[in-house]
Design a protein around this motif. Structure first.
Motif, PDB file in Angstrom:
ATOM      1  N   HIS A 100       0.805  -1.225   0.000  1.00 56.41           N
ATOM      2  CA  HIS A 100       0.000   0.000   0.000  1.00 56.41           C
ATOM      3  C   HIS A 100       0.842   1.280   0.000  1.00 56.41           C
ATOM      4  O   HIS A 100       0.433   2.280  -0.571  1.00 56.41           O
ATOM      5  CB  HIS A 100      -1.002  -0.023   1.150  1.00 56.41           C
ATOM      6  CG  HIS A 100      -2.159  -0.940   0.876  1.00 56.41           C
ATOM      7  ND1 HIS A 100      -3.100  -0.669  -0.095  1.00 56.41           N
ATOM      8  CD2 HIS A 100      -2.498  -2.143   1.397  1.00 56.41           C
ATOM      9  CE1 HIS A 100      -3.980  -1.663  -0.148  1.00 56.41           C
ATOM     10  NE2 HIS A 100      -3.638  -2.586   0.747  1.00 56.41           N
ATOM     11  N   ASP A 101       2.018   1.235   0.624  1.00 51.40           N
ATOM     12  CA  ASP A 101       2.879   2.425   0.596  1.00 51.40           C
ATOM     13  C   ASP A 101       3.337   2.697  -0.837  1.00 51.40           C
ATOM     14  O   ASP A 101       3.338   3.828  -1.311  1.00 51.40           O
ATOM     15  CB  ASP A 101       4.112   2.245   1.496  1.00 51.40           C
ATOM     16  CG  ASP A 101       3.720   2.220   2.967  1.00 51.40           C
ATOM     17  OD1 ASP A 101       2.609   2.708   3.281  1.00 51.40           O
ATOM     18  OD2 ASP A 101       4.501   1.691   3.787  1.00 51.40           O
ATOM     19  N   TRP A 102       3.732   1.618  -1.505  1.00 53.44           N
ATOM     20  CA  TRP A 102       4.174   1.738  -2.902  1.00 53.44           C
ATOM     21  C   TRP A 102       3.027   2.275  -3.757  1.00 53.44           C
ATOM     22  O   TRP A 102       3.211   3.197  -4.564  1.00 53.44           O
ATOM     23  CB  TRP A 102       4.638   0.365  -3.409  1.00 53.44           C
ATOM     24  CG  TRP A 102       5.335   0.404  -4.737  1.00 53.44           C
ATOM     25  CD1 TRP A 102       6.672   0.424  -4.957  1.00 53.44           C
ATOM     26  CD2 TRP A 102       4.713   0.425  -6.034  1.00 53.44           C
ATOM     27  NE1 TRP A 102       6.936   0.471  -6.305  1.00 53.44           N
ATOM     28  CE2 TRP A 102       5.752   0.481  -6.987  1.00 53.44           C
ATOM     29  CE3 TRP A 102       3.388   0.427  -6.477  1.00 53.44           C
ATOM     30  CZ2 TRP A 102       5.519   0.519  -8.365  1.00 53.44           C
ATOM     31  CZ3 TRP A 102       3.146   0.481  -7.854  1.00 53.44           C
ATOM     32  CH2 TRP A 102       4.215   0.516  -8.778  1.00 53.44           C
ATOM     33  N   LEU A 103       1.835   1.687  -3.558  1.00 53.60           N
ATOM     34  CA  LEU A 103       0.674   2.092  -4.367  1.00 53.60           C
ATOM     35  C   LEU A 103       0.292   3.546  -4.111  1.00 53.60           C
ATOM     36  O   LEU A 103      -0.049   4.278  -5.042  1.00 53.60           O
ATOM     37  CB  LEU A 103      -0.516   1.176  -4.066  1.00 53.60           C
ATOM     38  CG  LEU A 103      -0.443  -0.180  -4.758  1.00 53.60           C
ATOM     39  CD1 LEU A 103      -1.395  -1.176  -4.103  1.00 53.60           C
ATOM     40  CD2 LEU A 103      -0.787  -0.027  -6.250  1.00 53.60           C
ATOM     41  N   ALA A 104       0.365   3.966  -2.846  1.00 57.45           N
ATOM     42  CA  ALA A 104       0.007   5.351  -2.513  1.00 57.45           C
ATOM     43  C   ALA A 104       0.970   6.313  -3.199  1.00 57.45           C
ATOM     44  O   ALA A 104       0.555   7.351  -3.736  1.00 57.45           O
ATOM     45  CB  ALA A 104       0.031   5.551  -1.003  1.00 57.45           C
ATOM     46  N   ALA A 105       2.256   5.967  -3.207  1.00 56.99           N
ATOM     47  CA  ALA A 105       3.246   6.840  -3.854  1.00 56.99           C
ATOM     48  C   ALA A 105       3.044   6.850  -5.372  1.00 56.99           C
ATOM     49  O   ALA A 105       3.090   7.908  -6.010  1.00 56.99           O
ATOM     50  CB  ALA A 105       4.662   6.375  -3.508  1.00 56.99           C
ATOM     51  N   PHE A 106       2.800   5.672  -5.947  1.00 49.74           N
ATOM     52  CA  PHE A 106       2.548   5.590  -7.389  1.00 49.74           C
ATOM     53  C   PHE A 106       1.319   6.435  -7.750  1.00 49.74           C
ATOM     54  O   PHE A 106       1.352   7.232  -8.697  1.00 49.74           O
ATOM     55  CB  PHE A 106       2.335   4.127  -7.807  1.00 49.74           C
ATOM     56  CG  PHE A 106       2.033   3.961  -9.269  1.00 49.74           C
ATOM     57  CD1 PHE A 106       3.073   3.813 -10.190  1.00 49.74           C
ATOM     58  CD2 PHE A 106       0.733   3.975  -9.735  1.00 49.74           C
ATOM     59  CE1 PHE A 106       2.803   3.685 -11.549  1.00 49.74           C
ATOM     60  CE2 PHE A 106       0.458   3.846 -11.096  1.00 49.74           C
ATOM     61  CZ  PHE A 106       1.494   3.695 -11.991  1.00 49.74           C
ATOM     62  N   ALA A 107       0.250   6.262  -6.970  1.00 48.19           N
ATOM     63  CA  ALA A 107      -0.992   7.002  -7.249  1.00 48.19           C
ATOM     64  C   ALA A 107      -0.769   8.503  -7.118  1.00 48.19           C
ATOM     65  O   ALA A 107      -1.299   9.292  -7.906  1.00 48.19           O
ATOM     66  CB  ALA A 107      -2.106   6.539  -6.319  1.00 48.19           C
ATOM     67  N   LYS A 108       0.055   8.909  -6.153  1.00 47.26           N
ATOM     68  CA  LYS A 108       0.324  10.348  -5.996  1.00 47.26           C
ATOM     69  C   LYS A 108       0.998  10.907  -7.248  1.00 47.26           C
ATOM     70  O   LYS A 108       0.590  11.935  -7.779  1.00 47.26           O
ATOM     71  CB  LYS A 108       1.194  10.597  -4.759  1.00 47.26           C
ATOM     72  CG  LYS A 108       1.455  12.084  -4.546  1.00 47.26           C
ATOM     73  CD  LYS A 108       2.268  12.378  -3.305  1.00 47.26           C
ATOM     74  CE  LYS A 108       2.321  13.876  -3.005  1.00 47.26           C
ATOM     75  NZ  LYS A 108       2.597  14.744  -4.145  1.00 47.26           N
ATOM     76  N   GLY A 109       2.029  10.199  -7.723  1.00 51.46           N
ATOM     77  CA  GLY A 109       2.723  10.658  -8.931  1.00 51.46           C
ATOM     78  C   GLY A 109       1.774  10.720 -10.115  1.00 51.46           C
ATOM     79  O   GLY A 109       1.791  11.677 -10.896  1.00 51.46           O
ATOM     80  N   PHE A 110       0.932   9.718 -10.226  1.00 51.43           N
ATOM     81  CA  PHE A 110      -0.017   9.652 -11.346  1.00 51.43           C
ATOM     82  C   PHE A 110      -1.046  10.786 -11.256  1.00 51.43           C
ATOM     83  O   PHE A 110      -1.246  11.546 -12.210  1.00 51.43           O
ATOM     84  CB  PHE A 110      -0.724   8.285 -11.335  1.00 51.43           C
ATOM     85  CG  PHE A 110      -1.592   8.041 -12.532  1.00 51.43           C
ATOM     86  CD1 PHE A 110      -1.117   7.294 -13.602  1.00 51.43           C
ATOM     87  CD2 PHE A 110      -2.881   8.536 -12.595  1.00 51.43           C
ATOM     88  CE1 PHE A 110      -1.904   7.061 -14.720  1.00 51.43           C
ATOM     89  CE2 PHE A 110      -3.685   8.313 -13.705  1.00 51.43           C
ATOM     90  CZ  PHE A 110      -3.195   7.561 -14.764  1.00 51.43           C
ATOM     91  N   PHE A 111      -1.692  10.918 -10.093  1.00 52.48           N
ATOM     92  CA  PHE A 111      -2.794  11.879  -9.980  1.00 52.48           C
ATOM     93  C   PHE A 111      -2.315  13.326  -9.923  1.00 52.48           C
ATOM     94  O   PHE A 111      -3.033  14.223 -10.369  1.00 52.48           O
ATOM     95  CB  PHE A 111      -3.682  11.551  -8.773  1.00 52.48           C
ATOM     96  CG  PHE A 111      -4.609  10.394  -9.017  1.00 52.48           C
ATOM     97  CD1 PHE A 111      -5.626  10.492  -9.965  1.00 52.48           C
ATOM     98  CD2 PHE A 111      -4.468   9.210  -8.325  1.00 52.48           C
ATOM     99  CE1 PHE A 111      -6.489   9.429 -10.203  1.00 52.48           C
ATOM    100  CE2 PHE A 111      -5.323   8.130  -8.557  1.00 52.48           C
ATOM    101  CZ  PHE A 111      -6.340   8.248  -9.500  1.00 52.48           C
ATOM    102  N   ASP A 112      -1.123  13.569  -9.372  1.00 50.62           N
ATOM    103  CA  ASP A 112      -0.614  14.946  -9.384  1.00 50.62           C
ATOM    104  C   ASP A 112      -0.502  15.440 -10.820  1.00 50.62           C
ATOM    105  O   ASP A 112      -0.898  16.560 -11.146  1.00 50.62           O
ATOM    106  CB  ASP A 112       0.763  15.040  -8.705  1.00 50.62           C
ATOM    107  CG  ASP A 112       0.650  15.061  -7.181  1.00 50.62           C
ATOM    108  OD1 ASP A 112      -0.494  15.072  -6.671  1.00 50.62           O
ATOM    109  OD2 ASP A 112       1.701  15.049  -6.504  1.00 50.62           O
TER     110      ASP A 112
END
Ligand code: ADP
Ligand code: MG
Length: 327
Positions: A100-112
């Protein structure tokens, strides 16, 4: 024991937690069997897909936030190269495990980046396997006005946005082919991981550029793509190619030169335009705050040649003139 139901529940939880956001641009976003989009009258739907696989397209140790950014950025760049306005994206993620930490960081990069460009994530797929991600992007372009690869004509100028080479220099450094100073590597690697898609430029070039492509394979290879589809040749003048301060330090060495002209991953736009468009293009550069540099000329015939200040062909290690000549 994990039952099939539990496995599915965690997949839904993963999607709900990391990838479900309001889809402002869509009639229906994530959650149903398909998303629904409403394409405006008089517009063509532009669609493009890019896959990134761990070990092939990115180093396995890459920061997941950079990866989230890049997976969308390379797709936005394809919209830019078509002169299209991006609106919708889907994301197919293959994950070796749920972190989930990895996914949260990936999602942040994507959605930003998605928010910056007003793109809605409207669907996707989530599967288990070796790390890979496929983004499909969709956008609109006025019917018939898309920038294509096939419109270059002999005599047209060849242009490039920004500067080229830093991303490939970072890769070459990782492979031990060039040695960048530590600060230079840190700067260059950000151009590799977080390229700037030239979306506004692409749209502004409609009606001005006669062909366009984004630089993913390498400057000369991508110009060659234009040449093949336009049935023309090209002469690129090495001294005109815009490089960064980092690039200037390495262009004198063969490996550095090769990275700059033949390495990819810049995601700058390369385009052709008639020579009477020079003033308009200079104005555009001013308005958008994006350097636009004329680097060569479209010619009759086939193949791409790289020449020095004296007009002499430049030899490249493993990337000779023939490499780019039409087969
Ligand atoms: P289906 O079984 O119909 O393929 P899924 O369980 O794969 O449905 O997906 C459920 C919903 O979640 C769908 O709307 C799908 O588009 C969306 N979805 C699945 N994975 C992702 C993802 N990684 N990012 C965004 N949306 C996703
Ligand atoms: Mg599915």
């Amino acid at each position: 024991m994990t039952t099939q139901t539990e496995k599915l529940t965690s997949e839904f939880d993963l999607i709900a937690r990391h990838f479900t956001r309001p889809a402002a641009n869509a009639v229906l976003g994530v959650g149903d069997d398909a998303a629904l989009i409403d394409v405006s009258n008089g517009m063509d739907l532009a669609v493009s897909t890019d896959t990134m696989v761990s070990g092939t397209h990115f180093f396995p140790d890459v920061d997941p936030e950079n990866l989230g950014h890049k997976s969308l950025a390379v797709n936005l760049s394809d919209m830019a190269a078509m002169g299209a306005m991006p609106y919708w994206a889907t994301l197919a993620l293959t994950l070796p495990s749920v972190d989930h930490d990895w996914l949260a960081a990936f999602a942040k990069g994507f959605f930003d980046l998605a928010e910056e460009f007003n793109v809605s994530l409207i669907g996707g797929d989530t599967t288990r396997g070796p790390l890979a991600m496929t983004v499909t992007i969709m956008g609109e372009v006025p019917a018939g006005a898309a920038l294509r690869r096939g419109g270059a004509k002999a005599g047209h100028d060849i242009w490039v946005s920004g500067s080229v080479g830093d991303a490939a220099l970072a890769v070459a450094h990782r492979h031990g082919k060039v040695v960048l100073a530590e600060a230079d590597y840190r700067e260059a690697v950000m151009r590799l991981y977080e390229p700037t898609p030239r979306v506004a430029l692409g749209q502004a070039l409609r009606g001005l550029a006669t062909s366009a492509i984004d630089i993913s394979d390498g400057l000369l290879a991508d110009i060659h793509h234009i040449c093949r589809l336009s049935n023309v040749g090209a002469k690129v003048e090495l001294p005109l190619i815009p490089v960064s301060a980092i690039g200037r330090k390495h262009i004198g060495l063969k490996e550095g030169l090769t990275a700059i002209v033949a390495g990819g991953d810049d995601y700058e736009l390369c385009f052709t335009a008639a020579s009477n468009s020079r003033e308009s293009i200079a104005e555009l550069a001013e308005i958008l705050g994006v350097p636009l540099t004329r680097i060569g000329t479209v010619s009759r015939g086939k193949g791409v040649s790289l020449v020095d200040a004296g007009g002499k062909a430049v030899a490249l290690d493993g990337y000779g003139f023939d490499h780019f000549a039409a087969s």
